[in-house]
Design a protein around this motif. Structure first.
Motif, mmCIF file in Angstrom:
data_model
loop_
_atom_site.group_PDB
_atom_site.id
_atom_site.type_symbol
_atom_site.label_atom_id
_atom_site.label_comp_id
_atom_site.label_asym_id
_atom_site.label_seq_id
_atom_site.Cartn_x
_atom_site.Cartn_y
_atom_site.Cartn_z
ATOM 1 N N PHE A 104 0.840 -1.196 0.000
ATOM 2 C CA PHE A 104 0.000 0.000 0.000
ATOM 3 C C PHE A 104 0.874 1.244 0.000
ATOM 4 N N GLN A 105 0.548 2.197 -0.862
ATOM 5 C CA GLN A 105 1.092 3.550 -0.787
ATOM 6 C C GLN A 105 -0.015 4.370 -0.124
ATOM 7 N N LEU A 106 0.266 4.899 1.056
ATOM 8 C CA LEU A 106 -0.754 5.619 1.806
ATOM 9 C C LEU A 106 -0.766 7.092 1.415
ATOM 10 N N THR A 107 -1.906 7.741 1.628
ATOM 11 C CA THR A 107 -2.059 9.141 1.231
ATOM 12 C C THR A 107 -1.072 10.051 1.959
ATOM 13 N N GLU A 111 4.469 3.830 3.318
ATOM 14 C CA GLU A 111 4.260 2.578 2.604
ATOM 15 C C GLU A 111 4.007 1.485 3.628
ATOM 16 N N LEU A 141 -7.454 -0.204 7.957
ATOM 17 C CA LEU A 141 -7.094 0.825 6.991
ATOM 18 C C LEU A 141 -8.352 1.222 6.228
ATOM 19 N N ASP A 145 -7.476 6.291 3.119
ATOM 20 C CA ASP A 145 -6.056 6.354 3.469
ATOM 21 C C ASP A 145 -5.152 5.731 2.400
ATOM 22 N N ILE A 146 -5.751 5.113 1.386
ATOM 23 C CA ILE A 146 -4.983 4.382 0.375
ATOM 24 C C ILE A 146 -4.843 5.226 -0.890
ATOM 25 N N ASP A 147 -3.598 5.477 -1.283
ATOM 26 C CA ASP A 147 -3.335 6.170 -2.537
ATOM 27 C C ASP A 147 -3.218 5.151 -3.672
#
Length: 188
Positions: A104-107, A111, A141, A145-147
């Motif tokens: 996951f790349q978070l906003t 990571e 999550l 919050d997930i980019d």
């Protein structure tokens, strides 16, 4: 591929893909030399087998031949599935990735690599693997919050039945442990 062509192709092909019990995930048209390649990516909750891919490919080819959606020039039609390291962009993608390891790349720029345990309308329940012998931890999550998210390939991954069997062997309250030991003695 122009947005108009992409929209026209999606409108034309999506009903055919759906009639085969599949979801139309992606359509791209790329130029390869003088030819064009129309790539169609399909999937379903249970995955797509080779027979389904062949059936949908024939149906799409026939439909494209009877229309001018690809214009007059030559093109090659490729139909396939998203692949092992697919990007997760839709809710259904996350549902299909339950029990998979995902990066996951978070906003906020961080990571996170974790296994998806459950998915609901608001977000995901995850298991974050422990580092250096530490136990895994649970984390919630939200989708906001997930980019970006991408499934990771695991070469040494144990499937569910292997993990359950390993957990059963380590359970001190398991009444079958004595029976297992007797069976091993009898085999020896």
């Amino acid at each position: 591929m122009s947005t108009t062509q992409s929209e026209r192709l999606r409108e034309l092909l999506e009903p055919l893909v759906a009639s085969q019990g599949l979801d139309l995930e992606e359509i791209t048209v790329d130029s390869v030399g003088r030819k064009r390649v129309l790539s169609v990516v399909v999937d379903s909750d249970s995955g797509a087998d080779l027979d389904q891919i062949a059936d949908v490919s024939r149906a799409l080819s026939a439909k494209l031949d009877e229309t001018d959606a690809m214009g007059e020039g030559e093109y090659t039609l490729e139909v396939g599935t998203p692949g092992a390291e697919r990007a997760l962009t839709e809710h259904r993608h996350y549902v299909r990735a339950v029990d998979r390891l995902v990066r996951f790349q978070l906003t906020g720029g961080d990571e996170l690599v974790a296994r998806i345990l459950t998915v609901d309308d608001e977000g995901l329940d995850l298991e974050v693997p422990g580092v250096k012998g530490r136990k895994a931890t649970a984390r919630r999550l939200s989708f906001g919050d997930i980019d970006k998210a991408r499934v990771q390939v695991e070469f040494n991954r144990k499937d569910k039945s292997d993990r359950h069997a390993e957990n059963d062997q380590n359970d001190p309250n398991d009444e079958n442990d004595e029976n297992d030991e007797n069976e091993m003695e009898e085999e020896a």
